[in-house]
Scaffold this motif. Structure first.
Motif, PDB file in Angstrom:
ATOM      1  N   MET A  31       0.824  -1.211   0.000  1.00 40.12           N
ATOM      2  CA  MET A  31       0.000   0.000   0.000  1.00 40.12           C
ATOM      3  C   MET A  31       0.857   1.260   0.000  1.00 40.12           C
ATOM      4  O   MET A  31       0.488   2.286  -0.580  1.00 40.12           O
ATOM      5  N   LEU A  32       1.998   1.205   0.661  1.00 39.49           N
ATOM      6  CA  LEU A  32       2.871   2.372   0.790  1.00 39.49           C
ATOM      7  C   LEU A  32       3.805   2.567  -0.404  1.00 39.49           C
ATOM      8  O   LEU A  32       4.274   3.679  -0.661  1.00 39.49           O
ATOM      9  N   SER A  33       4.090   1.499  -1.126  1.00 36.85           N
ATOM     10  CA  SER A  33       5.056   1.568  -2.220  1.00 36.85           C
ATOM     11  C   SER A  33       4.546   2.417  -3.378  1.00 36.85           C
ATOM     12  O   SER A  33       3.399   2.287  -3.810  1.00 36.85           O
ATOM     13  N   THR A  77       6.613   2.565  -6.189  1.00 34.60           N
ATOM     14  CA  THR A  77       7.273   1.977  -7.361  1.00 34.60           C
ATOM     15  C   THR A  77       6.739   0.591  -7.704  1.00 34.60           C
ATOM     16  O   THR A  77       7.079   0.037  -8.758  1.00 34.60           O
ATOM     17  N   GLY A  78       5.948   0.009  -6.804  1.00 34.23           N
ATOM     18  CA  GLY A  78       5.459  -1.345  -7.044  1.00 34.23           C
ATOM     19  C   GLY A  78       6.531  -2.393  -6.821  1.00 34.23           C
ATOM     20  O   GLY A  78       6.525  -3.448  -7.450  1.00 34.23           O
ATOM     21  N   ALA A  79       7.451  -2.101  -5.880  1.00 34.20           N
ATOM     22  CA  ALA A  79       8.515  -3.060  -5.557  1.00 34.20           C
ATOM     23  C   ALA A  79       8.900  -2.906  -4.093  1.00 34.20           C
ATOM     24  O   ALA A  79       9.085  -1.782  -3.615  1.00 34.20           O
ATOM     25  N   VAL A  80       9.029  -4.033  -3.389  1.00 37.83           N
ATOM     26  CA  VAL A  80       9.371  -4.015  -1.965  1.00 37.83           C
ATOM     27  C   VAL A  80      10.440  -5.074  -1.695  1.00 37.83           C
ATOM     28  O   VAL A  80      10.656  -5.975  -2.514  1.00 37.83           O
ATOM     29  N   SER A  81      11.095  -4.971  -0.539  1.00 36.26           N
ATOM     30  CA  SER A  81      12.177  -5.919  -0.249  1.00 36.26           C
ATOM     31  C   SER A  81      12.211  -6.308   1.213  1.00 36.26           C
ATOM     32  O   SER A  81      11.654  -5.619   2.078  1.00 36.26           O
ATOM     33  N   TYR A  82      12.909  -7.406   1.473  1.00 34.05           N
ATOM     34  CA  TYR A  82      13.065  -7.950   2.826  1.00 34.05           C
ATOM     35  C   TYR A  82      14.500  -8.421   2.995  1.00 34.05           C
ATOM     36  O   TYR A  82      15.075  -9.058   2.095  1.00 34.05           O
ATOM     37  N   VAL A  83      15.088  -8.109   4.145  1.00 31.70           N
ATOM     38  CA  VAL A  83      16.417  -8.623   4.491  1.00 31.70           C
ATOM     39  C   VAL A  83      16.323  -9.306   5.845  1.00 31.70           C
ATOM     40  O   VAL A  83      15.905  -8.694   6.833  1.00 31.70           O
ATOM     41  N   GLN A 135      16.851  -2.362  -8.083  1.00 26.76           N
ATOM     42  CA  GLN A 135      15.829  -3.035  -8.888  1.00 26.76           C
ATOM     43  C   GLN A 135      14.439  -2.427  -8.691  1.00 26.76           C
ATOM     44  O   GLN A 135      13.454  -2.976  -9.171  1.00 26.76           O
ATOM     45  N   GLY A 136      14.388  -1.306  -7.968  1.00 31.41           N
ATOM     46  CA  GLY A 136      13.133  -0.566  -7.859  1.00 31.41           C
ATOM     47  C   GLY A 136      12.467  -0.559  -6.506  1.00 31.41           C
ATOM     48  O   GLY A 136      11.478   0.156  -6.308  1.00 31.41           O
ATOM     49  N   ALA A 137      12.952  -1.329  -5.541  1.00 32.50           N
ATOM     50  CA  ALA A 137      12.288  -1.402  -4.236  1.00 32.50           C
ATOM     51  C   ALA A 137      12.361  -0.060  -3.503  1.00 32.50           C
ATOM     52  O   ALA A 137      13.429   0.538  -3.407  1.00 32.50           O
ATOM     53  N   ASP A 138      11.217   0.373  -2.979  1.00 36.33           N
ATOM     54  CA  ASP A 138      11.206   1.639  -2.236  1.00 36.33           C
ATOM     55  C   ASP A 138      10.673   1.496  -0.810  1.00 36.33           C
ATOM     56  O   ASP A 138      10.649   2.463  -0.052  1.00 36.33           O
ATOM     57  N   VAL A 139      10.227   0.291  -0.419  1.00 35.84           N
ATOM     58  CA  VAL A 139       9.817   0.021   0.961  1.00 35.84           C
ATOM     59  C   VAL A 139      10.469  -1.292   1.381  1.00 35.84           C
ATOM     60  O   VAL A 139      10.389  -2.295   0.660  1.00 35.84           O
TER      61      VAL A 139
END
Length: 327
Positions: free
Chosen positions: A152-154, A156-162, A214-218
């Protein structure tokens, strides 16, 4: 290895009790406090799991007052956990391991100290021992909700996890974060990485920068001090992080949301149960079913629509309509 020493207040109260007892005060007035040992493997100021555990300890001390006396060991390597827990078990009646990474060592030490109670914050189902309790924070549950919030917050339509160590609970949380994001946006791009170390700042920064490229913004995480690397990457590139464990809305614009994983709540629970004589061994699931202190999702400045959607997702997880992995 760093020992947490009793506060000056504890010493003062002990001195007053001793003086009163010497003057003929009833022995019951000077009853011994419950000796609690707690192992916090990382830093108690990591803005993550370990700090949440420490906050719970502080809250428990405030709640119980002179009924408890605490010894804390922090910043311990995985290889040294058994020795640290042995040290705590030899001097305390309740020993708490903060983090699933303490579980293997707790089980070894608990067999040698059958008269000591052990609680694992972040413990999974395992061998049943009469003196070990495992409290499951159900990270995968709230990670799914965090993934939905991230989508919902993104922009760019891309998110990530570490994640840190690639153990089942951490991997399952990562998978469910991705599943939650896809639940909101089936076309979202999702990047998942593991550093092998909860505290490695350089590796977590590198993993976050790769996802940003690669586009992740959240971004979401299960890290300890490694979070510093994610923060560095996000600040440099103008992206955002969903924080974990504690609601700190308004404290840092880098964080637009927080998942609540009641690490501190479970530390407080273990101490409260032991002091009250109601402590029980065995596996106990916390998670969403135990209420917002144990598990919740907070989006800072969320719209009514966003709040309603996240509340419905939480209800659907609890009812089983949305099925998530263990962990």
């Amino acid at each position: 290895m760093k020992n947490f020493l009793p506060s000056r207040r504890s010493f003062t109260l002990a001195a007053v009790a001793a003086a009163a007892f010497a003057a003929g005060a009833p022995a019951a007035w000077a009853a011994d406090p419950l000796a609690v040992g707690i192992l916090i493997p990382g830093s108690k100021s990591d803005k993550g799991w370990m700090e949440s555990g420490y906050d719970g300890l502080v809250a428990a001390e405030k709640e119980q007052g002179t009924k408890v006396k605490v010894q804390m060991i922090e910043n311990i390597n995985y290889a040294d956990m058994e020795q640290a827990l042995t040290n705590l078990a030899s001097k305390n009646k309740l020993v708490i391991g903060v983090g699933g990474q303490t579980q293997a060592a707790v089980y070894k030490v608990a067999k040698r100290f059958p008269n000591v109670k052990f609680s694992i914050v972040g413990g999974n189902k395992a061998e049943e021992l009469p003196n070990v309790a495992g409290y499951d924070v159900k990270q995968a549950e709230i990670a799914f909700v965090a993934g939905a919030a991230a989508a919902m917050l993104s922009k760019t339509g891309a998110v990530s996890y570490v994640g840190g160590m690639e153990i089942p609970s951490i991997v399952n949380a990562g998978k469910e974060f991705g599943n939650g994001a896809k639940y909101i946006n089936p076309k979202i791009k999702y990047f998942e990485n593991y550093t092998g170390d909860f505290d490695n700042v350089a590796k977590s920064k590198e993993a976050t920068l790769a996802a940003i490229a690669q586009g992740a913004d959240v971004h979401y995480h299960i890290l300890n001090l490694g979070l510093r690397g994610m923060e560095q990457a996000a600040k440099e590139k103008g992206t955002h992080i969903i924080g974990s464990y504690t609601d700190r809305c308004g404290s840092d614009p880098l964080y637009p949301a927080y998942s609540i994983t009641g690490v501190g709540y479970q530390v407080q629970y273990a101490i409260r149960e032991a002091v009250g004589g109601t402590w029980k061994p065995g596996y106990k699931a916390f998670g969403l079913a135990m209420g917002p202190q144990a598990s919740d999702m907070v989006v800072c400045g969320a719209t009514p629509e966003m709040k309603a959607k996240l509340e419905q997702i939480k209800k659907d997880i609890q009812s089983g309509k949305i099925k998530v992995l263990e962990g």
